[in-house]
Design an enzyme around this catalytic site. Structure first.
Site, PDB file in Angstrom:
ATOM      1  CB  ALA A  40      -1.019   0.030   1.250  1.00 36.98           C
ATOM      2  CG  ASP A  41       1.903   5.603  -1.983  1.00 36.24           C
ATOM      3  OD1 ASP A  41       1.470   6.458  -1.737  1.00 36.24           O
ATOM      4  OD2 ASP A  41       2.989   5.653  -2.287  1.00 36.24           O
ATOM      5  NE  ARG A  42      -2.663   9.328   1.176  1.00 42.14           N
ATOM      6  CZ  ARG A  42      -1.394  10.320   1.738  1.00 42.14           C
ATOM      7  NH1 ARG A  42      -1.974  10.479   2.883  1.00 42.14           N
ATOM      8  NH2 ARG A  42      -0.675  10.844   1.116  1.00 42.14           N
TER       9      ARG A  42
END
Length: 404
Positions: free
Chosen positions: A263-265
């Site tokens: 995940a990036d965010r």
């Protein structure tokens, strides 16, 4: 042996600290470690994407200055002078990727460390430098430790909550396969990895029989980097194109225990931004009854972002879609000088978002370093995760939000 993309040796009586990183621009065809001896070296490596991945760029920047501190006379200065020089150097390396939240966050935390160290009445330059180096080294140690914890929690959850996992614990002959997307391993972190760390943990536990990695067009992190790590670690694996995922799940049936991604965010409601193509895999997983898991440390969970609608998606260069670069292949199969070729009609318009957002409804669990969060009554609640996070943990962990 698990791939090490960042090799750091602390200073000792034998000499100054050393830092070497695997040049990712040369992968997967050439494995070359390059020395990072200064902030200038780190700046160039980050700017040119010789190192990539949210945690990795922050830690390389931090350790580069630690190495520099052991090779210069910063410690011989006053506490205030040492503080100011360290903060100035951190500000310089921060400019290598000014939009990366993780790098900015690490710089702020390390600046706070030296500011606090210099405020002591008995502090001198050596004490300030010592505190800085200890904090930078702690970031490396803690990131690897967190990744291994994510791997262990993810492997345990898959063994207990998936059809393949439950069958595997009863029957050693049962197949247990995992599909992953993009690169989430040692090349993107300080070591071991998040989603790829789950795969490694399953393999170490004798549960994983096969891994599938998608190519991750258009930048091909899956085929260039994840495939490289799987081959390096001798994990049985197969590369598939992004468009093969549906047919793969249909063919494999219950043998595929889960799709595990990074995940990036992660928004407060569980909506997750990750490499483009993640959303479509989540839709396919739901249709085929396959568990869909996000592996990410707590620092990736952004409680200040209410949902995926508030996440701004970066759009990248059109040429990533219309061109491919790689070494030419000679008539006898040998690799020759790299070349860039065009793969699309000249003049065609291109849409190239770097990420997409997977709705929380399609996510079965978020694997963190302290456990797997599942939805209760259809809703994710991440607040309890942070109740146990100590101030020391907050200070020593750069945010992983915002990395390429």
């Amino acid at each position: 042996m698990v791939l090490q993309a960042i090799k750091y040796t602390p200073a000792s009586s034998a000499g100054a600290a050393t830092l070497n990183i695997l040049d990712q621009l040369l992968l997967p065809h050439q494995s070359l470690y390059i020395p990072i001896s200064s902030c200038e070296d780190a700046f160039d490596a980050i700017k040119q994407m010789k190192v990539r991945g949210a945690p990795a760029i922050a830690i390389v920047a931090a350790l580069a200055l630690a190495v520099e501190c052991t090779r210069t006379n910063i410690s011989s200065r006053s506490a205030a002078e040492a503080r100011d020089q360290i903060i100035e150097r951190l500000g310089y390396v921060k400019k290598s990727r000014p939009t990366a939240v993780n790098l900015s966050d690490a710089v702020n935390k390390l600046s706070n460390v030296v500011t606090k160290a210099a405020s002591s009445d008995v502090a001198d330059g050596q004490a300030v430098v010592h505190k800085y180096i200890a904090a930078a080294e702690r970031m490396l140690i803690d990131d690897v430790s967190d990744n291994k914890a994510i791997g262990a929690h993810g492997a345990k959850w898959i063994a207990e909550h998936t059809a393949a996992g439950q069958s595997k614990t009863r029957n050693a002959a049962q197949e247990l396969k995992i599909l992953t997307h993009c690169n989430t391993g040692s090349l993107a972190t300080a070591g071991y990895g998040t989603a790829l760390g789950v795969i490694r943990s399953l393999r170490e536990a004798g549960l994983l029989t096969h891994a599938f990695c998608s190519e991750t067009r258009p930048y091909n992190q899956g085929s260039r980097l994840t495939a490289y790590e799987l081959v390096h670690d001798q994990i049985p694996a197969t590369l598939v194109t992004d468009s093969m995922a549906a047919s793969l799940l249909a063919r494999e049936g219950t043998n595929v225990a889960a799709i595990v991604v990074g995940a990036d965010r992660v928004a407060a409601n569980g909506d997750t931004a990750n490499k483009i193509g993640t959303y479509s895999l989540a839709v396919l997983a739901r249709h085929h009854g396959v568990k869909f898991l996000v592996a990410a440390p707590r620092t990736t969970i952004d409680l200040g972002t209410p949902s995926g609608e508030a996440i701004v998606i970066e759009e990248r260069d059109q040429q990533e879609v219309t061109r491919i670069k790689g070494p030419q292949i000679g008539s006898n199969g040998d690799l020759r000088e790299p070349a860039t070729i065009s793969t699309a009609a000249m003049g065609i318009n291109v849409w190239n978002p770097a990420f997409d957002v997977t709705p929380a409804d399609l996510i079965d669990g978020v694997i963190t370093e302290v456990g797997v969060v599942e939805k209760q009554n259809g809703v994710f609640n991440f607040e309890p995760l942070f109740a146990s996070m100590t101030e020391t943990h907050r200070e020593s962990h750069p945010s992983t939000v915002g990395g390429m």
